[in-house]
Design a protein around this motif. Structure first.
Motif, mmCIF file in Angstrom:
data_model
loop_
_atom_site.group_PDB
_atom_site.id
_atom_site.type_symbol
_atom_site.label_atom_id
_atom_site.label_comp_id
_atom_site.label_asym_id
_atom_site.label_seq_id
_atom_site.Cartn_x
_atom_site.Cartn_y
_atom_site.Cartn_z
ATOM 1 N N THR A 18 0.851 -1.176 0.000
ATOM 2 C CA THR A 18 0.000 0.000 0.000
ATOM 3 C C THR A 18 0.895 1.238 0.000
ATOM 4 O O THR A 18 1.592 1.504 0.972
ATOM 5 N N PRO A 19 0.879 1.984 -1.081
ATOM 6 C CA PRO A 19 1.791 3.134 -1.158
ATOM 7 C C PRO A 19 1.271 4.330 -0.368
ATOM 8 O O PRO A 19 0.074 4.544 -0.255
ATOM 9 N N VAL A 20 2.195 5.104 0.167
ATOM 10 C CA VAL A 20 1.857 6.371 0.801
ATOM 11 C C VAL A 20 1.738 7.389 -0.324
ATOM 12 O O VAL A 20 2.607 7.441 -1.193
ATOM 13 N N PRO A 21 0.668 8.185 -0.339
ATOM 14 C CA PRO A 21 0.530 9.159 -1.428
ATOM 15 C C PRO A 21 1.749 10.075 -1.515
ATOM 16 O O PRO A 21 2.183 10.658 -0.520
ATOM 17 N N LEU A 22 2.312 10.180 -2.704
ATOM 18 C CA LEU A 22 3.515 10.970 -2.917
ATOM 19 C C LEU A 22 3.267 12.445 -2.614
ATOM 20 O O LEU A 22 4.127 13.125 -2.066
ATOM 21 N N ASN A 23 2.080 12.934 -2.948
ATOM 22 C CA ASN A 23 1.770 14.344 -2.690
ATOM 23 C C ASN A 23 1.803 14.659 -1.200
ATOM 24 O O ASN A 23 2.188 15.760 -0.804
ATOM 25 N N TYR A 24 1.395 13.718 -0.385
ATOM 26 C CA TYR A 24 1.428 13.928 1.068
ATOM 27 C C TYR A 24 2.862 14.129 1.542
ATOM 28 O O TYR A 24 3.174 15.062 2.277
ATOM 29 N N ALA A 25 3.738 13.256 1.115
ATOM 30 C CA ALA A 25 5.137 13.353 1.538
ATOM 31 C C ALA A 25 5.780 14.623 1.005
ATOM 32 O O ALA A 25 6.515 15.309 1.730
ATOM 33 N N ARG A 26 5.516 14.956 -0.245
ATOM 34 C CA ARG A 26 6.097 16.171 -0.824
ATOM 35 C C ARG A 26 5.593 17.430 -0.116
ATOM 36 O O ARG A 26 6.365 18.344 0.159
ATOM 37 N N HIS A 27 4.295 17.481 0.128
ATOM 38 C CA HIS A 27 3.723 18.662 0.781
ATOM 39 C C HIS A 27 4.310 18.839 2.181
ATOM 40 O O HIS A 27 4.653 19.945 2.581
ATOM 41 N N THR A 28 4.442 17.760 2.906
ATOM 42 C CA THR A 28 4.976 17.828 4.266
ATOM 43 C C THR A 28 6.400 18.362 4.277
ATOM 44 O O THR A 28 6.732 19.265 5.058
ATOM 45 N N ILE A 29 7.257 17.842 3.420
ATOM 46 C CA ILE A 29 8.657 18.270 3.430
ATOM 47 C C ILE A 29 8.802 19.695 2.902
ATOM 48 O O ILE A 29 9.633 20.465 3.394
ATOM 49 N N PHE A 31 6.525 22.122 3.214
ATOM 50 C CA PHE A 31 6.074 23.015 4.283
ATOM 51 C C PHE A 31 7.127 23.110 5.385
ATOM 52 O O PHE A 31 7.435 24.198 5.865
ATOM 53 N N LEU A 32 7.677 21.998 5.781
ATOM 54 C CA LEU A 32 8.677 21.985 6.841
ATOM 55 C C LEU A 32 9.924 22.789 6.444
ATOM 56 O O LEU A 32 10.458 23.560 7.249
ATOM 57 N N THR A 33 10.357 22.643 5.207
ATOM 58 C CA THR A 33 11.521 23.391 4.728
ATOM 59 C C THR A 33 11.238 24.890 4.708
ATOM 60 O O THR A 33 12.058 25.693 5.180
ATOM 61 N N THR A 34 10.090 25.266 4.177
ATOM 62 C CA THR A 34 9.724 26.685 4.135
ATOM 63 C C THR A 34 9.629 27.263 5.538
ATOM 64 O O THR A 34 10.121 28.369 5.805
ATOM 65 N N TRP A 35 9.028 26.527 6.432
ATOM 66 C CA TRP A 35 8.864 27.009 7.812
ATOM 67 C C TRP A 35 10.224 27.183 8.492
ATOM 68 O O TRP A 35 10.465 28.185 9.155
ATOM 69 N N SER A 56 19.414 25.569 14.240
ATOM 70 C CA SER A 56 20.005 24.271 13.886
ATOM 71 C C SER A 56 19.382 23.150 14.698
ATOM 72 O O SER A 56 19.040 22.087 14.166
ATOM 73 N N VAL A 57 19.224 23.380 15.990
ATOM 74 C CA VAL A 57 18.614 22.373 16.866
ATOM 75 C C VAL A 57 17.155 22.150 16.485
ATOM 76 O O VAL A 57 16.682 21.007 16.406
ATOM 77 N N VAL A 58 16.429 23.245 16.229
ATOM 78 C CA VAL A 58 15.010 23.126 15.850
ATOM 79 C C VAL A 58 14.876 22.361 14.542
ATOM 80 O O VAL A 58 14.047 21.439 14.420
ATOM 81 N N PHE A 63 13.241 17.805 11.310
ATOM 82 C CA PHE A 63 13.549 16.905 10.190
ATOM 83 C C PHE A 63 13.774 15.470 10.684
ATOM 84 O O PHE A 63 13.471 14.509 9.966
ATOM 85 N N GLY A 64 14.264 15.316 11.899
ATOM 86 C CA GLY A 64 14.381 13.978 12.495
ATOM 87 C C GLY A 64 13.022 13.353 12.722
ATOM 88 O O GLY A 64 12.806 12.166 12.433
ATOM 89 N N ILE A 65 12.075 14.149 13.221
ATOM 90 C CA ILE A 65 10.702 13.645 13.408
ATOM 91 C C ILE A 65 10.090 13.271 12.062
ATOM 92 O O ILE A 65 9.397 12.257 11.939
ATOM 93 N N TYR A 66 10.354 14.080 11.042
ATOM 94 C CA TYR A 66 9.852 13.774 9.701
ATOM 95 C C TYR A 66 10.398 12.428 9.212
ATOM 96 O O TYR A 66 9.654 11.604 8.686
#
Length: 117
Positions: A18-29, A31-35, A56-58, A63-66
């Motif tokens: 069962t694949p994880v939707p690619l759009n979900y993973a892309r959107h998450t990363i 958003f996280l990068t922009t933030w 750096s710590v944040v 990104f570790g949680i991701y």
């Protein structure tokens, strides 16, 4: 018992396939990068020169949680090789039946040869 095991292996294969939707993973990363790139501008006034190390710590934490989330989405990645498990089960179940058939066939041949002599 073999049926239950077969059903369990089938369920595990369905989970793996069962694949994880690619759009979900892309959107998450994205958003996280922009933030993480814009957050230093918001906290610069409070932290001053400590903004770099704090960010750096944040970033490392988020990104570790991701990454942990990505690994949880694919629980059998590099940990459970279902093909190896299936081959072992097949060898144990079918191989045992095959050995019985071969030994029964050999006994029949031996009896036939003894009768001929």
């Amino acid at each position: 018992m073999v049926d239950k095991l077969s059903n369990s292996v089938g369920q595990c294969e369905r989970i793996v396939q069962t694949p994880v939707p690619l759009n979900y993973a892309r959107h998450t990363i994205r958003f996280l990068t922009t933030w993480c790139l814009t957050l230093p501008f918001a906290v610069c006034g409070e932290f001053g020169l400590a903004t770099g190390p704090v960010m750096s710590v944040v970033a490392w934490t988020l990104f570790g949680i991701y990454e942990i989330g990505v690994q949880i989405e694919d629980p059998f990645q590099r940990t459970l090789k279902l093909s190896v498990v299936c081959a072992q089960i097949e060898d144990e179940v079918v191989g045992e039946q095959w050995r019985r058939r071969q030994s029964a066939f050999k006994e029949e041949l031996v009896e036939e040869v003894e009768e001929m002599e």
